[in-house]
Scaffold this active site. Structure first.
Site, PDB file in Angstrom:
ATOM      1  N   ASP A  11       0.994  -1.232  -0.103  1.00  0.00           N
ATOM      2  CA  ASP A  11       0.101  -0.107   0.031  1.00  0.00           C
ATOM      3  C   ASP A  11       0.973   1.301   0.040  1.00  0.00           C
ATOM      4  OD1 ASP A  11      -2.198   1.489   0.090  1.00  0.00           O
ATOM      5  OD2 ASP A  11      -2.399   1.582   2.322  1.00  0.00           O
ATOM      6  N   GLU A  71      -1.282  -1.472  -4.902  1.00  0.00           N
ATOM      7  CA  GLU A  71      -2.364  -0.575  -4.961  1.00  0.00           C
ATOM      8  C   GLU A  71      -2.120   0.530  -6.172  1.00  0.00           C
ATOM      9  OE1 GLU A  71      -5.679   0.908  -2.155  1.00  0.00           O
ATOM     10  OE2 GLU A  71      -4.192   2.416  -2.219  1.00  0.00           O
ATOM     11  N   ASP A 144      -2.767   0.864   6.878  1.00  0.00           N
ATOM     12  CA  ASP A 144      -1.905   0.708   5.642  1.00  0.00           C
ATOM     13  C   ASP A 144      -1.280  -0.554   5.613  1.00  0.00           C
ATOM     14  OD1 ASP A 144      -1.670   3.591   4.805  1.00  0.00           O
ATOM     15  OD2 ASP A 144      -1.236   3.892   6.860  1.00  0.00           O
TER      16      ASP A 144
END
Length: 184
Positions: A11, A71, A144
């Site tokens: 992330d 991501e 996160d």
């Protein structure tokens, strides 16, 4: 592609970068390690990028993932934030490419859909479902970090064709449509 492998999820972020690795053995994923790189105290944006690159390489060299799931950028109103996020994503990808690791990108909505059955789930809902899926009492509390685990698991689900094309209208509907995804 072998079913037994290690998937690293990232992330990306310039203040906090979450990472999570899952090991897949006999088509069953388990969390190996996860963490957060905290860069909030560093003011120089280029040093932050260097730290992201270095930490990503350290994790890769220690755990030898077979694939990296990350991501992808999403469109927001703040262009400066998007640029910073893109740079963080880019250096993490560059670190994986340095070690010849294949890269897979997933949009935030796709990750949420793969894990929760809806693309609009909150970070809290995502974490609860991950905690249940992995049957962990002490699931990572940092969003996160849990997002990075979700990204890795999303990639596992894509490869294993476990994500249904149907949209679920409720949690009960999702459970009914995905009995192999929900552990009791």
């Amino acid at each position: 592609m072998s079913n037994d492998r290690i998937i690293m999820g990232i992330d990306p972020g310039t203040n906090l970068m979450g990472y999570g690795l899952i090991r897949v053995v006999n088509r069953k994923p388990e969390i190996m390690v996860s963490g957060v790189l905290d860069l909030k105290k560093i003011s120089d944006p280029y040093i932050k990028l260097q730290k992201i690159f270095q930490r990503t390489l350290q994790v890769i060299d220690e755990y030898h993932p077979d694939e990296l799931a990350i991501e992808s950028q999403f469109f927001g109103k703040n262009i400066q934030s998007m640029l910073k996020l893109g740079r963080a994503q880019g250096v993490a990808i560059a670190a994986a490419l340095q070690r010849n690791i294949p890269i897979f990108e997933y949009a935030p909505r796709k990750i949420k859909l793969a894990i929760t059955g809806t693309g609009t789930a909150s970070k809290e809902q995502l974490a609860v479902i991950l905690q249940r899926y992995f049957k962990m009492k002490d699931f990572p509390q940092n969003p996160d970090e849990s997002d990075a685990i979700a990204i890795a698991l999303c990639h596992f689900f894509q490869d294993n064709a476990l994500v249904t094309a149907k949209k679920s209208s409720s949690w009960a509907d999702f459970v009914k449509n995905n009995p192999n995804r929900v552990k009791k």
